[in-house]
Design an enzyme around this catalytic site. Structure first.
Site, PDB file in Angstrom:
ATOM      1  N   LYS A 219       5.890  -1.636   5.796  1.00 17.52           N
ATOM      2  CA  LYS A 219       4.974  -1.139   6.830  1.00 17.52           C
ATOM      3  C   LYS A 219       5.126  -1.891   8.144  1.00 17.52           C
ATOM      4  O   LYS A 219       5.696  -2.975   8.205  1.00 17.52           O
ATOM      5  CB  LYS A 219       3.536  -1.141   6.314  1.00 17.52           C
ATOM      6  CG  LYS A 219       3.291   0.075   5.420  1.00 17.52           C
ATOM      7  CD  LYS A 219       1.868   0.288   4.995  1.00 17.52           C
ATOM      8  CE  LYS A 219       1.798   1.568   4.141  1.00 17.52           C
ATOM      9  NZ  LYS A 219       0.509   1.717   3.462  1.00 17.52           N
ATOM     10  N   ARG A 254       2.766  -0.226  -4.584  1.00 15.98           N
ATOM     11  CA  ARG A 254       3.498   0.999  -4.215  1.00 15.98           C
ATOM     12  C   ARG A 254       4.633   0.587  -3.281  1.00 15.98           C
ATOM     13  O   ARG A 254       4.373   0.107  -2.177  1.00 15.98           O
ATOM     14  CB  ARG A 254       2.524   1.953  -3.529  1.00 15.98           C
ATOM     15  CG  ARG A 254       3.134   3.279  -3.087  1.00 15.98           C
ATOM     16  CD  ARG A 254       2.098   4.115  -2.348  1.00 15.98           C
ATOM     17  NE  ARG A 254       2.643   5.383  -1.908  1.00 15.98           N
ATOM     18  CZ  ARG A 254       3.362   5.548  -0.800  1.00 15.98           C
ATOM     19  NH1 ARG A 254       3.626   4.527  -0.018  1.00 15.98           N
ATOM     20  NH2 ARG A 254       3.809   6.738  -0.463  1.00 15.98           N
TER      21      ARG A 254
HETATM   22  N1  HH2 Z   1       0.858   4.430   2.131  1.00 15.91           N
HETATM   23  C1  HH2 Z   1       1.571   5.503   2.525  1.00 15.91           C
HETATM   24  C2  HH2 Z   1       1.478   6.707   1.793  1.00 15.91           C
HETATM   25  N2  HH2 Z   1       0.723   6.791   0.680  1.00 15.91           N
HETATM   26  N3  HH2 Z   1      -0.735   5.772  -0.881  1.00 15.91           N
HETATM   27  C3  HH2 Z   1      -1.441   4.704  -1.280  1.00 15.91           C
HETATM   28  N4  HH2 Z   1      -2.198   4.762  -2.404  1.00 15.91           N
HETATM   29  N5  HH2 Z   1      -1.408   3.518  -0.587  1.00 15.91           N
HETATM   30  C4  HH2 Z   1      -0.682   3.367   0.540  1.00 15.91           C
HETATM   31  O1  HH2 Z   1      -0.705   2.279   1.153  1.00 15.91           O
HETATM   32  C5  HH2 Z   1       0.078   4.493   1.008  1.00 15.91           C
HETATM   33  C6  HH2 Z   1       0.027   5.705   0.268  1.00 15.91           C
HETATM   34  C7  HH2 Z   1       2.444   5.449   3.725  1.00 15.91           C
HETATM   35  O2  HH2 Z   1       3.732   5.040   3.407  1.00 15.91           O
HETATM   36  P1  HH2 Z   1       5.011   6.015   3.185  1.00 15.91           P
HETATM   37  O3  HH2 Z   1       4.749   7.027   2.118  1.00 15.91           O
HETATM   38  O4  HH2 Z   1       6.187   5.182   2.949  1.00 15.91           O
HETATM   39  O5  HH2 Z   1       5.245   6.721   4.579  1.00 15.91           O
HETATM   40  P2  HH2 Z   1       4.850   8.139   5.145  1.00 15.91           P
HETATM   41  O6  HH2 Z   1       3.374   8.280   5.082  1.00 15.91           O
HETATM   42  O7  HH2 Z   1       5.388   8.112   6.558  1.00 15.91           O
HETATM   43  O8  HH2 Z   1       5.529   9.174   4.279  1.00 15.91           O
END
Ligand code: HH2
Length: 275
Positions: A219, A254
């Site tokens: 992040k 995660r």
């Molecule tokens: N962060 C993201 C998405 N889903 N779910 C949970 N439970 N906790 C988190 O911290 C979380 C999440 C954001 O990260 P990412 O999926 O890598 O990116 P994007 O939202 O750009 O797809």
């Protein structure tokens, strides 16, 4: 797939991130084709993922929402190809009940809702009816506006209280207490200082008694602390947060970098279990 007993885990579980989106902040576009996503899913399981989290909409700061139709179009083919065949349960990362319902029908076994059941009024009733676990995430605002100007008096207490309120609403909707996990939502309506305080005091959230999920992987705050390192160069920073999350007793981390973080978890868990 037998689901873990969240309150009696032998160690912190590793949830591998599988984004089938064109625009996710770290892996957007990479696994957009179903065949690539399926290969990535298998690779993450081989590297030690205990669960996979499948998402079809980016929730990075400023991201535009996509329709449930589009989200389903992205995720369902992947889900149908891997659910029940890769040896680990799959969660669907969505705040839309329509997407969650379709994903559960296609073999997903957990719902991961970054809005804690608040963005879609149908979500909690759906999860109650299906009898599946839900991860309730904490967010201020929506992905589009959440970073505008987040303000907290005491971020650790407020996030903990708001998650407990979300969990209480989930129980009122009929979700079993043992099926509720909470997530402080690192980066979801939080400044760098808010993220750091929440991570420093993860043990406070764990002590409230619900299994805790944490997502710090690659992040922006990690990049900020590492002189602006880009997402693919944030693995050691993510490792620091993972080790500390294990020490705090977090149930699930995660992560994108499954091989590295599964190793971090193994070593940190051995230390945490020592006399
Ligand atoms: N962060 C993201 C998405 N889903 N779910 C949970 N439970 N906790 C988190 O911290 C979380 C999440 C954001 O990260 P990412 O999926 O890598 O990116 P994007 O939202 O750009 O797809």
């Amino acid at each position: 797939m037998p689901l873990p007993r969240w309150n009696a885990l032998p160690r912190t579980l590793v949830m591998g991130v599988l984004n089938v989106t064109p625009d996710s902040f770290s892996d957007g576009g990479k696994f957009f084709k179903a065949a690539d996503a399926i290969e990535k899913a298998r690779a993450m399981v081989a590297e030690g993922a205990d669960l996979l989290d499948l998402g079809g909409e980016s929730t990075r700061p400023g991201a535009e929402a996509v329709t449930a139709e589009e989200e389903k179009r992205r995720t369902l083919p992947v889900l149908e190809a891997i659910a029940g065949k890769i040896g680990v349960p799959i969660s669907i990362d969505t705040y839309k009940a329509e997407t969650a319902a379709a994903a559960l029908a296609a073999g997903a076994e957990i719902v991961n809702d970054i809005s804690g059941g608040r963005m879609d009024p149908e979500m909690l009733a759906l999860v109650a009816e299906r009898g599946v676990p839900i991860v309730l995430g904490h967010i201020r605002g929506t992905p589009k506006d959440m970073q505008d100007r987040p303000v907290y008096r005491d971020v650790v207490a407020e996030v903990g209280d708001e998650l407990e309120a979300a969990a209480a609403r989930a129980e009122e909707a009929g979700i079993a207490p043992a099926s509720i996990l909470v997530d402080p939502g690192i980066g979801f309506g939080k400044t760098l200082e808010h993220n750091l305080s929440l991570l420093k005091h993860l043990d406070d959230l764990v002590a409230r008694g619900r299994p805790v999920v944490v997502g710090t992987s690659r992040k922006k705050f990690v990049g900020t602390l590492l002189d602006g390192a880009p997402p693919e160069d944030r693995v050691e920073g993510t490792a620091a947060t993972t080790a500390l999350a294990v020490a705090a007793g977090v149930a699930v981390v995660r992560v994108h970098d499954v091989k590295a973080m599964a190793r971090v978890v193994r070593v940190a868990a051995a230390i945490a279990a020592a006399k």
